[in-house]
Enzyme design. Structure first.
Site, PDB file in Angstrom:
ATOM      1  N   TRP A 102       0.810  -1.229  -0.096  1.00  0.00           N
ATOM      2  CA  TRP A 102       0.105   0.044  -0.046  1.00  0.00           C
ATOM      3  C   TRP A 102       0.870   1.181  -0.031  1.00  0.00           C
ATOM      4  O   TRP A 102       0.333   2.348  -0.646  1.00  0.00           O
ATOM      5  CB  TRP A 102      -1.105  -0.052   1.203  1.00  0.00           C
ATOM      6  CG  TRP A 102      -1.758  -1.131   1.001  1.00  0.00           C
ATOM      7  CD1 TRP A 102      -1.933  -2.393   1.604  1.00  0.00           C
ATOM      8  CD2 TRP A 102      -2.861  -1.411   0.014  1.00  0.00           C
ATOM      9  NE1 TRP A 102      -3.181  -3.366   1.505  1.00  0.00           N
ATOM     10  CE2 TRP A 102      -3.641  -2.520   0.251  1.00  0.00           C
ATOM     11  CE3 TRP A 102      -3.293  -0.668  -1.211  1.00  0.00           C
ATOM     12  CZ2 TRP A 102      -4.547  -3.150  -0.666  1.00  0.00           C
ATOM     13  CZ3 TRP A 102      -4.258  -0.863  -2.093  1.00  0.00           C
ATOM     14  CH2 TRP A 102      -4.811  -2.241  -1.982  1.00  0.00           C
ATOM     15  N   ASP A 169      -1.224   6.724   6.372  1.00  0.00           N
ATOM     16  CA  ASP A 169      -2.051   5.862   6.080  1.00  0.00           C
ATOM     17  C   ASP A 169      -2.465   4.923   7.428  1.00  0.00           C
ATOM     18  O   ASP A 169      -1.724   4.006   7.722  1.00  0.00           O
ATOM     19  CB  ASP A 169      -1.809   5.262   5.038  1.00  0.00           C
ATOM     20  CG  ASP A 169      -2.710   4.219   4.734  1.00  0.00           C
ATOM     21  OD1 ASP A 169      -3.736   3.942   5.267  1.00  0.00           O
ATOM     22  OD2 ASP A 169      -2.420   3.539   3.364  1.00  0.00           O
ATOM     23  N   LYS A 193     -11.998  -1.871   7.553  1.00  0.00           N
ATOM     24  CA  LYS A 193     -11.306  -2.733   8.451  1.00  0.00           C
ATOM     25  C   LYS A 193     -11.601  -2.344   9.819  1.00  0.00           C
ATOM     26  O   LYS A 193     -12.375  -3.480  10.364  1.00  0.00           O
ATOM     27  CB  LYS A 193      -9.815  -2.691   8.083  1.00  0.00           C
ATOM     28  CG  LYS A 193      -9.409  -2.974   6.751  1.00  0.00           C
ATOM     29  CD  LYS A 193      -7.969  -2.562   6.397  1.00  0.00           C
ATOM     30  CE  LYS A 193      -7.975  -2.296   4.794  1.00  0.00           C
ATOM     31  NZ  LYS A 193      -8.297  -3.760   4.287  1.00  0.00           N
TER      32      LYS A 193
HETATM   33  N1  PLP Z   1      -3.957   1.113   2.703  1.00  0.00           N
HETATM   34  C1  PLP Z   1      -3.993   0.281   3.487  1.00  0.00           C
HETATM   35  C2  PLP Z   1      -2.846  -0.031   4.751  1.00  0.00           C
HETATM   36  C3  PLP Z   1      -4.580  -0.854   3.192  1.00  0.00           C
HETATM   37  O1  PLP Z   1      -4.800  -2.009   3.715  1.00  0.00           O
HETATM   38  C4  PLP Z   1      -5.528  -0.622   1.952  1.00  0.00           C
HETATM   39  C5  PLP Z   1      -6.394  -1.713   1.687  1.00  0.00           C
HETATM   40  O2  PLP Z   1      -6.521  -2.942   2.262  1.00  0.00           O
HETATM   41  C6  PLP Z   1      -5.684   0.369   1.275  1.00  0.00           C
HETATM   42  C7  PLP Z   1      -4.759   1.402   1.683  1.00  0.00           C
HETATM   43  C8  PLP Z   1      -6.444   0.662   0.321  1.00  0.00           C
HETATM   44  O3  PLP Z   1      -7.929   0.912   0.684  1.00  0.00           O
HETATM   45  P1  PLP Z   1      -8.972   1.134  -0.480  1.00  0.00           P
HETATM   46  O4  PLP Z   1      -9.119  -0.090  -0.909  1.00  0.00           O
HETATM   47  O5  PLP Z   1     -10.058   1.622   0.568  1.00  0.00           O
HETATM   48  O6  PLP Z   1      -8.582   1.928  -1.525  1.00  0.00           O
END
Ligand code: PLP
Length: 356
Positions: A102, A169, A193
């Site tokens: 991510w 994040d 989550k």
């Molecule tokens: N950041 C982290 C740490 C994640 O675990 C995730 C998705 O699992 C995301 C970003 C991406 O999130 P989204 O699917 O809401 O764009």
């Protein structure tokens, strides 16, 4: 029978959130209307949005400290580009810590906006640890990190002291542990989550850092515009915001983030102790960086895969297989996961040891 849900996301939510959501879908606040069909401008929904924004700041200990909370659409992935759009100057520079998939996705988007410095990366070791030795350029417009690496099961236990704005994040560990949240200038987290259903992202912004990068920003991507409109610049994701509010209320009733953290620590300890004790299993991440939310582990002998998979499925467990880039297993033990469900998994691991 309800399953023990170890899914990484969308994932388990408190039972009370499902029950109250179901009631609101049938009849919201005795209005004779469903939460799915009310106007976002109605008095009842404006109250939901206001309370959700206030409670997010309260749970993070950020009320009265110059922060605003927003519930936006687009997922955490949209923040990967909203952050540079709002903070990176033309010909500016941003610094990123590459601690997983991510983080890499966030870096990719930042590159559209300007120079993107990767201060450190654990990619060479398949992200089994969180890099700690690095310097953040003093002239960076901001530094971005990922507090919990959902796929690899690592978690930042401390954050760098820096004079540049700190962006984090927190998608997979928001509201799971007490941190001094005032060290961050932007925090964002996809709801699906630890907070609610997919469809909204909590963004917490320190207002004073906005409006300084000299870029013209399209309205929907401009944090200042969303703040000015009290998170109602356009139609917000009404139901995900409502369910997120219910989850935040549940956290507050439990005693807040500190109380939830104690339970999370107990669950993680129970599972990691078994992984370390049981010769049939080993952890995937280095011990000091282990995540208390996503526990990644492997069988020491892959020949036991079929038997183990059959056993945990029979025990009513769901969502345990690891992400393809790690393999093995990933037990996501978010806030709403009861310790009794973790015990069911530990019992299966012990039964496997007896069986083979
Ligand atoms: N950041 C982290 C740490 C994640 O675990 C995730 C998705 O699992 C995301 C970003 C991406 O999130 P989204 O699917 O809401 O764009």
């Amino acid at each position: 029978m309800k399953k023990h849900n170890y899914s990484a996301g969308p994932s388990i939510l408190p039972q009370e959130v499902f029950e109250k959501s179901a009631q609101a879908i049938l009849d919201f606040n005795n209005s004779g209307l469903s939460i799915l069909e009310i106007s976002h401008r109605s008095k009842d929904f404006v109250a939901v949005m206001d309370e959700a924004r206030a409670l997010a700041l309260e749970l993070l200990g950020l009320e009265g400290k110059g922060y605003k909370a927003l519930f936006l659409g687009g997922g955490a992935s949209l923040e990967f580009l909203m952050v540079p759009y709002n903070l990176m100057k033309e010909n500016g520079k941003a610094a990123y810590l590459d601690s997983g998939t991510w983080a890499t996705a966030a870096i990719k988007e930042a590159k559209f906006f300007g120079e993107t410095v990767i201060v450190a990366s654990s990619k060479e070791d398949n992200y089994t640890y969180v890099p700690k030795d690095y310097e953040i350029p003093a002239d960076a417009d901001y530094f971005h990190c990922t507090s919990n690496n959902t796929i690899f099961g690592t978690q930042m236990k401390s954050f760098p002291k820096t004079n540049v704005p700190l962006v984090c994040d927190m998608s997979s560990d928001i509201f799971s542990r007490v941190i001094d949240f005032s060290q961050f200038d932007i925090i964002y987290a996809g709801a699906q989550k630890n907070m609610g259903p997919a469809g909204t992202t909590l963004v917490v912004v320190k207002e004073e850092i906005l409006g300084k990068n000299g870029r013209a920003i399209p309205s929907m991507l401009d944090y200042a515009k969303h703040i000015k409109a009290d998170s109602m610049y356009n139609t917000p994701p009404v139901f995900p915001v409502y369910a997120s509010l219910l989850t935040m209320k549940w956290i507050k009733e439990k005693g807040g983030v500190a109380a939830v953290e104690k339970l999370n620590n107990a669950k993680a300890e129970l599972l990691y102790n078994e992984i370390d004790r049981n010769p049939l299993f080993k952890g995937a991440a280095v011990v000091e960086d282990r995540s208390n939310m996503n526990v990644t582990f492997l069988l020491t002998n892959p020949e036991h895969t079929e038997t183990f998979d059959k056993m945990w499925k029979e025990a009513g467990i769901s969502g345990l297989p690891g992400h393809r880039s790690v393999g093995g297993y990933r037990a996501s033990i978010y806030n709403a996961m009861p310790i009794e469900s973790v015990q069911v998994l530990v019992d299966v691991m012990q039964a496997l040891e007896k069986n083979v």
